[in-house]
Each structure stands twice: as structure tokens, then as C-alpha cells.
Design a protein around this motif. Structure first.
Motif, short mmCIF file in Angstrom:
data_model
loop_
_atom_site.label_atom_id
_atom_site.label_comp_id
_atom_site.label_asym_id
_atom_site.label_seq_id
_atom_site.Cartn_x
_atom_site.Cartn_y
_atom_site.Cartn_z
N ARG A 230 0.36 -1.00 0.26
CA ARG A 230 0.23 0.27 0.07
C ARG A 230 0.93 1.46 -0.54
NH1 ARG A 230 -1.82 0.43 4.90
NH2 ARG A 230 -3.48 2.76 3.83
N ARG A 231 1.66 1.59 0.83
CA ARG A 231 3.05 2.75 1.20
C ARG A 231 3.05 2.96 -0.53
NH1 ARG A 231 7.72 2.18 3.34
NH2 ARG A 231 8.10 0.33 4.10
N TRP A 232 4.26 1.93 -1.08
CA TRP A 232 4.99 2.02 -2.21
C TRP A 232 3.95 1.90 -3.53
CZ3 TRP A 232 7.12 -3.64 -1.04
CH2 TRP A 232 8.57 -3.01 0.30
N LEU A 233 2.63 2.10 -3.47
CA LEU A 233 1.57 2.53 -4.17
C LEU A 233 1.68 0.97 -5.45
CD1 LEU A 233 1.73 6.13 -4.89
CD2 LEU A 233 -0.42 4.63 -4.06
N LEU A 234 1.65 0.17 -5.18
CA LEU A 234 2.38 -1.03 -5.57
C LEU A 234 0.85 -2.13 -5.79
CD1 LEU A 234 5.73 -1.60 -4.92
CD2 LEU A 234 4.15 -0.69 -7.13
N LEU A 235 0.14 -1.95 -4.82
CA LEU A 235 -1.62 -2.59 -4.18
C LEU A 235 -1.85 -3.40 -5.43
CD1 LEU A 235 -2.83 -4.83 -2.29
CD2 LEU A 235 -4.29 -2.22 -2.38
N THR A 236 -2.24 -1.98 -6.62
CA THR A 236 -3.15 -1.88 -7.58
C THR A 236 -3.07 -2.48 -8.97
OG1 THR A 236 -3.30 0.16 -8.48
CG2 THR A 236 -4.82 -0.78 -6.54
N LEU B 288 -8.78 -4.27 -7.85
CA LEU B 288 -8.84 -3.16 -7.11
C LEU B 288 -8.26 -1.81 -7.75
CD1 LEU B 288 -6.64 -4.51 -4.19
CD2 LEU B 288 -8.81 -4.98 -4.75
N GLY B 289 -9.12 -0.71 -7.04
CA GLY B 289 -8.46 0.27 -7.15
C GLY B 289 -8.39 1.19 -6.69
N GLU B 290 -8.43 2.66 -7.20
CA GLU B 290 -7.51 2.95 -6.15
C GLU B 290 -7.94 3.89 -4.94
OE1 GLU B 290 -4.78 5.40 -6.69
OE2 GLU B 290 -4.82 3.94 -8.25
N ARG B 291 -9.28 3.01 -4.02
CA ARG B 291 -10.15 3.56 -3.02
C ARG B 291 -9.63 2.80 -2.49
NH1 ARG B 291 -16.25 1.21 -2.80
NH2 ARG B 291 -15.48 -0.67 -3.69
N HIS B 292 -8.99 1.56 -2.28
CA HIS B 292 -8.38 0.41 -1.70
C HIS B 292 -7.16 0.41 -1.35
CE1 HIS B 292 -11.75 -1.53 -4.67
NE2 HIS B 292 -11.73 -2.12 -3.48
N TYR B 293 -6.58 1.96 -1.34
CA TYR B 293 -5.37 1.77 -0.79
C TYR B 293 -5.69 2.41 0.70
CZ TYR B 293 -2.68 1.69 -4.36
OH TYR B 293 -1.57 0.86 -5.49
N MET C 39 -21.39 11.56 12.65
CA MET C 39 -20.72 12.10 13.39
C MET C 39 -21.21 13.24 13.23
SD MET C 39 -19.24 9.56 16.34
CE MET C 39 -18.12 9.76 15.91
N TYR C 40 -20.24 13.85 12.31
CA TYR C 40 -20.20 15.75 11.90
C TYR C 40 -19.20 15.59 10.88
CZ TYR C 40 -15.98 14.81 13.95
OH TYR C 40 -14.56 14.03 14.63
N LYS C 41 -19.59 16.74 10.00
CA LYS C 41 -18.68 17.04 8.62
C LYS C 41 -17.44 16.79 8.62
CE LYS C 41 -19.79 21.36 8.51
NZ LYS C 41 -20.93 23.03 7.82
N GLU C 42 -16.91 17.12 9.33
CA GLU C 42 -16.25 17.45 9.96
C GLU C 42 -14.87 16.49 9.63
OE1 GLU C 42 -17.37 21.10 11.16
OE2 GLU C 42 -17.60 18.74 11.87
N PHE C 43 -15.60 14.79 9.94
CA PHE C 43 -14.92 13.85 9.62
C PHE C 43 -15.31 13.64 8.52
CE2 PHE C 43 -14.71 9.63 12.65
CZ PHE C 43 -12.85 9.23 12.18
N LYS C 44 -13.94 13.78 7.15
CA LYS C 44 -14.61 12.73 6.25
C LYS C 44 -14.42 11.40 6.20
CE LYS C 44 -14.51 17.20 4.65
NZ LYS C 44 -16.21 17.58 4.35
N GLN C 45 -14.74 10.68 5.12
CA GLN C 45 -14.65 9.44 4.40
C GLN C 45 -13.64 9.55 3.39
OE1 GLN C 45 -14.88 6.33 5.03
NE2 GLN C 45 -16.62 5.44 5.17
N ASN C 46 -13.19 7.97 3.55
CA ASN C 46 -11.97 8.33 3.41
C ASN C 46 -12.30 7.90 1.27
OD1 ASN C 46 -9.78 7.99 4.31
ND2 ASN C 46 -10.02 6.26 5.51
N PRO C 47 -11.74 8.64 0.40
CA PRO C 47 -12.50 9.06 -0.99
C PRO C 47 -12.71 7.20 -1.79
CG PRO C 47 -9.77 9.45 -0.77
CD PRO C 47 -10.06 9.26 0.86
N GLY C 48 -14.28 7.50 -2.37
CA GLY C 48 -14.71 6.50 -2.81
C GLY C 48 -14.67 5.09 -2.07
N TRP C 49 -15.33 5.48 -0.92
CA TRP C 49 -16.21 4.51 0.02
C TRP C 49 -17.20 5.34 0.57
CZ3 TRP C 49 -15.31 -0.10 0.20
CH2 TRP C 49 -13.80 -0.41 0.02
#
Length: 631
Positions: A556-562, A605-610, A621-631
Motif C-alpha cells: 500500500r505505502r509503495w503504491l503497488l497494491l493495485t 482493486l482500485g484507488e479507493r482500496h489503498y 457524526m459530523y461533517k468534519e470527519f470525512k470518509q476516505n475517497p471512494g467509500w
């Protein structure tokens, strides 16, 4: 609390009953804790350390929770098909939200905690998300009450504060690895209010964790045995948080912040962040200099390498030796692997029960040749390395023979229970062999079996009765040398670079780990640039740290998972070309025909799976707590 009431308060009430009825009535109208002053849990070292102990009980448990677990979530393992109780199944399918409820799952709550728990207390430890947040709050409570620690020496105050700062930074880091940037919680909030703290970027969160880990490193000793307090428990302080642990996770925190995935999340750039890598390299250098000068930790000789991860028939001895810097949660460590998970690594033909798992052929390919060179294509001969697909297990990296069980190796101890069946006593992993065809979905799909996480020889049908003890290291010294090499090469620019204050180049640090196993230095053609060097460093991490729970986060951290080939899970197919008796006598030099690799599964797997998604109830709970992209 029930025990306290029974053993302490009940006798007190009986004694008081000999006095006046009114006195008894007044006593019983009071809270059972009314006589405990608000400062009592914190007033002296003994009390405050008792408060702090629970933070150790929240340490991650990767290896086994409930009855089994899947903790290698990269391309490294292939579990039996359709086993939806495993988090690995859902990761393969891209269903990352399953971390919130899957049974065999170290990330989240793990299904219904009231079913089948019995007295196995390790079964409530597979909850990285919940226990980390619990521990962060408890650390904050402790830090908020440091001023109440009045009956203590300065050493005692430093030990308490150092542990609390460490755990607050550490548990934030545990969460960040999987979910990305977080709200950094560094104060005690009311439990009945929603506190609207915005998520920070990954690097901003890492900076906050770094500040806590730095404080911890400044306050903690190299070894508790060398302190006045620690002398009271001398010889039993090995897992107490110390300066070296704090430096290790401070440096790892910086390396992750500087890695391509985390840098992209924070800055938009998909490259290493040199500034964070330099910070990581500098702290790793300080850590390694301290280790080597004090010999607090040491690389185990390769003759003892199995005892770093796994002990067998040693009366439940804790693995690790002096190489393990920080171990996973030790709850019921001597028995939890023995009774269940150990059965997962052999087919039902040998060990009944269990959910079966085997190393993928493509991951086994990372184990190169004894001369230190990689295998470019396992289906083709390579004159440079000496690899020959007609002899695929000849002259391989010594770690290959330790970690991987190959066709023809003896795999059952004791003759009485093999029923004179050579294909059960010796691993029948060729195409059409007993292990490859029997037991339906639980057969050896990949053609290899794991012998790093269990002994090569287990008693037929009752391997679980032997003393199998496995404990993973959350950090061990070999990993530290490899992380130092990665941080130094990417921070200071070349494989020949050295972090200030240390003596080893990035290249030398990797070679130190290879040489320990009897593998020669990295070949000259991989030393010319950091890009070339990283290809071998990534392979070295895959081999040295195989099946220890690192691969998923590394990819994941090397951006190789996908990216192919990291999305593949493969098997090998081949026919035996050497008489069985010769194979059993010398399986490493057996000749095979028609050697080939077959794709069993490819992850889509796509970009959201990182990143893992947050729970819906949290992001709502509140708008300042954002979901991760794609989810």
C-alpha cells in the motif's frame, strides 16, 4: 469489581454490622467507591503504573484472535475458497467495509463477541480500531492527571509520563497505517458530547504523533532493569516500553509519512518525500547506534532464526530472543496458536479441522538464489543466477528452505499414524499428488506449504497437541535495518548514502541482513541508483519479513497494491521426474517436468482500496470527519 466487593467490602460490612444499625445504614447508602479519593489512582508510582498497565493490554494482536486469523493480506497467501469468516477473503474481493464485522479479523470488532468466548481472553483482542481509541483516551486521562503524581521520584514520574506519551503516539500510528490522516486526540473530552475535530492530513497527523514519541524517547530508559524502579522486577521488564522502542516507532512513523501513498494523500505527489525520509533515517541512525553500543537488542544468529518467530516443544517459551524489539499482545501467548491456528497450515490429509492457507507461488518466487540474485522468470532458465525450472528448488536462498515446504519433504513425525502412506508422510505437492487433490477446497492449492509459522514435522492428526508458540514482532531488529536503508536511500539520495551519526550505508544495512542468512551482497547492477536498489530492497523485505504481517502495508505505502504482478495469486504445476525414493532423500535437488505457474485469482482493486473506509456511524457524526475517497 465483583471480586473487590466480595473480598474486601463484604467483610467490612459484616464487621460494621456489629455496630449500630444507623451506622450500617449510613455506610450502605454510600457509593462503594466513596472512600477512594480522586487522586488515589495517581498519587504514587505503584498506583499510577497499575493504571498504565491496561495500555499494554490494548496492544495489537495480529496472529490469532477468536479461533483463527488472517493477518497476511497482501499477495502472499491463498486461503481456501469462499471462507467468508476471514478478513483476507473480503480484502481479496475489495470489500474493505467488512473489517467492521468479519469474525476472524484483527482490524475490527470481529463479529458477535458473546459467541464461543469461554475463558479465552485473547478473543477480545482482535480489535485494532476499538482498542486503539480506548487506549488513546486512557493515555489522555493519565496525562491529564500527571500533576497528581506527588508521592514519586523524578525517575518514577518520567517513567509514567514516557509510557503515556508513547502509547498516545503509538496508537494513533496504529490507526493511521490503515485509515490515513485522523483527528489527533490529545485531551480528554466529555463522553456525552460529540467533539467536532477535523481530520488532518496523514503527514500532519504523523507530526503530532512524532511530538509524543519524541517526548517518550526523552523520558524513557534504554532498559528498565537499569532503573531503580525496574530493579524491583529485574528480569521481567523486557516488554516495558523503553527509549529504543520510542525511537523505533518515531522513525517508522516518519518513514511511513514519507512513503509514496502517504505523501500523495498529503501533498498530491506520488514519490517519496525526501524530508520525511531524512527525518526517519536520522532517528533510525540514532536508534541503531544506541542498540549497537548497548547491545540491548541483537540480530539472532541464523542457526536460531526460528526462535525469533516460533518455538516448538519448548514449554510455551516466548519467541523473539534479543532480536524482537516489541512483541504483539501476549495474552494467552503460550496456548492460543497451539490449539487452533497451527492446524491451518497443513491439509486435512495431515491435520483435520482448520481453515487452510498456503503460500502463493508468486510470493515464493521472491526467494531468489543462493548467490543472492533474483529469479527473473520462474518458468525460464536464467544463466546469470543459475536458476533452472527443471530444478526449481536447487541452490535457493537459505531462507527459502526455512520458510517454505516443498514437494517431497517429510512433513509428519512419528511412523505409527501415517499408515505406511508415503504420500502423506512426504509432501505430495506435484500435480495430481495427494495433497493437491484430496480434501476438496482444503487441498494445497498453490503447491507450497508454510514452514515459517509452524514446524516442518507435526504429529499426524494431533499437531495441535504439541507446544506450538508463535508471537509476531510489531518491530524486530532486522526490520529496523531494512527501514533504515529505505529511509536513507530515499532521503539522502543513493544506496551509498549514510545518515548522520551512523556508520552503515543504506546498501550495507541491507547486506547485513542478507549476510546473516548466508546470502551474498546485493549485486553491483542494483547499486547504481536508488530506483535499482529499491527493487532489491523490496524483495529483501518480502523474504526476510515473509508472513509476519508487513506485506499489505508495504504494498500500500509503495503504491503497488493495485499493480500487476502484485494483484496475482498463483500456483505451481509440475510432474515429478526423479524416482520418489531419491526425492525423499534429497527434495531440494529433485528434477521436475512441465514446470509452470497458474493464476488462481487476481484481485480487482482500485484507488479507493489503498485506505480502509471508516465506519458509517463515525463519518455520519459530523461533517468534519470525512470518509476516505471512494467509500
Amino acid at each position: 469489581m465483583k471480586n473487590i466487593l466480595t473480598k474486601i467490602l463484604l467483610p467490612v460490612i459484616i464487621v460494621l454490622g456489629s455496630g449500630s444499625l444507623s451506622s450500617c445504614k449510613k455506610y450502605l447508602e454510600r457509593s462503594p467507591l466513596a472512600d477512594i479519593e480522586e487522586t488515589d489512582p495517581y498519587k504514587n508510582f505503584r498506583n499510577f503504573q497499575g493504571f498504565t498497565e491496561e495500555l499494554y493490554n490494548c496492544l495489537p494482536l495480529l496472529s490469532v484472535n477468536q479461533s483463527h486469523n488472517s493477518f497476511n493480506l497482501g499477495e502472499d497467501e491463498f486461503w481456501e475458497l469462499g471462507e467468508t469468516r476471514l478478513i483476507s477473503y473480503h480484502i481479496d474481493q475489495g470489500n474493505y467495509l467488512a473489517w467492521t464485522g468479519t469474525l476472524y479479523n484483527f482490524l475490527g470488532p470481529g463479529g458477535n463477541p458473546t459467541v464461543g468466548i469461554g475463558t479465552d481472553t485473547h478473543r477480545n483482542k482482535g480489535n485494532l480500531w476499538g482498542l486503539s481509541w480506548y487506549a488513546i483516551r486512557k493515555a489522555n486521562v493519565g496525562l491529564a492527571n500527571l500533576d497528581k503524581l506527588t508521592e514519586a521520584t523524578q525517575e518514577e514520574k518520567d517513567l509514567i509520563a514516557g509510557q503515556l506519551y508513547f502509547f498516545r503516539g503509538f496508537y494513533h500510528f496504529c490507526l493511521m497505517q490503515y485509515w490515513g490522516g485522523l483527528p489527533y486526540v490529545d485531551q480528554v473530552f466529555p463522553t456525552d458530547e460529540v467533539i467536532k475535530i477535523s481530520r488532518l492530513s496523514y503527514q500532519a497527523t504523523a507530526d503530532r504523533a512524532a511530538a509524543d514519541l519524541k517526548k517518550a524517547a526523552d523520558l524513557l530508559p534504554v532498559h528498565w532493569d537499569l532503573t531503580t524502579v525496574g530493579q524491583q522486577t529485574s528480569g521481567n521488564n523486557n516488554q516495558r516500553i523503553n527509549k529504543i522502542m520510542a525511537l523505533g516507532f518515531l522513525a517508522k512513523n516518519y518513514l511511513f509519512a514519507g512513503s509514496p501513498l502517504m505523501n500523495r494523500e498529503s501533498t498530491g505527489s506520488s514519490t517519496y518525500n525526501a524530508d520525511y525520509c531524512k527525518k526517519a533515517a536520522d532517528v533510525f541512525a540514532q536508534m541503531l547506534q544506541l542498540i549497537e553500543s548497548t547491545q540491548r537488542y541483537e540480530l539472532a544468529p541464523y542457526s536460531q532464526i526460528r526462535d525469533v518467530i516460533y518455538t516448538f516443544n519448548q514449554n510455551g517459551k516466548t519467541p523473539g530472543l534479543k532480536e524482537a524489539i516489541m512483541l504483539e499482545n501476549l495474552t494467552e501467548a503460550a496456548g492460543r496458536w497451539r490449539w487452533n491456528q497451527v492446524t491451518d497450515y497443513r491439509p486435512i490429509t495431515i491435520l483435520p479441522n482448520g481453515i487452510k492457507v498456503y503460500p502463493t507461488a508468486n510470493y515464493v518466487d521472491y526467494y531468489g538464489m543462493a548467490n543472492g540474485l533474483p529469479i527473473p522468470d520462474p518458468e525460464k532458465a536464467d544463466p546469470e543466477s543459475g536458476y533452472d525450472p527443471a530444478y526449481p528448488w536447487r541452490n535457493r536462498d537459505p531462507r527459502f528452505y526455512n520458510d517454505i515446504m516443498i514437494d517431497g519433504e517429510k512433513c509428519v513425525s512419528g511412523a505409527q499414524s501415517v499408515n505406511n502412506n508415503e504420500f502423506r508422510q512426504y509432501a505430495s505437492l506435484f500435480s495430481g499428488g495427494l495433497f493437491r487433490t484430496a480434501d476438496g477446497n482444503k487441498k494445497v492449492w498453490t503447491g507450497y506449504m508454510n514452514s515459517k509459522l509452524t514446524a516442518k514435522l507435526l504429529n499426524d492428526f494431533d499437531g495441535y497437541r504439541e507446544n506450538n508458540t508463535l508471537i509476531l514482532s510489531l518491530m524486530r531488529l532486522a526490520d529496523v535495518y531494512l527501514m533504515y536503508a529505505e529511509a536513507t536511500a530515499n532521503g539522502y539520495g543513493t544506496p551509498q548514502s549514510i545518515a548522520p551519526g551512523y556508520t552503515l550505508t543504506a546498501l550495507a544495512a541491507v547486506n547485513k541482513i542478507r549476510n546473516r542468512a548466508g546470502v551474498p551482497n546485493i549485486a553491483a547492477k542494483y547499486q547504481g541508483s536508488t530506483t535499482e536498489f529499491m527493487s532489491e530492497l523490496r524483495r529483501e523485505r518480502a523474504v526476510e519479513l515473509a508472513f509476519e504481517g508487513h506485506r499489505f502495508n508495504d504494498l500500500r505505502r509503495w503504491l503497488l497494491l493495485t499493480q500487476r504482478p502484485y494483484t496475482y495469486k498463483k500456483s505451481i504445476e509440475f510432474d515429478r521426474a526423479t524416482p520418489n525414493a531419491q526425492i525423499y532423500a534429497d527434495p531440494r535437488n529433485a528434477r521436475v517436468n512441465n514446470y509452470r505457474e497458474v493464476v488462481l485469482f487476481e484481485r480487482q482493486l482500485g484507488e479507493r482500496h489503498y485506505w480502509l473506509p471508516f465506519r458509517l456511524e463515525d463519518v455520519n457524526m459530523y461533517k468534519e470527519f470525512k470518509q476516505n475517497p471512494g467509500w
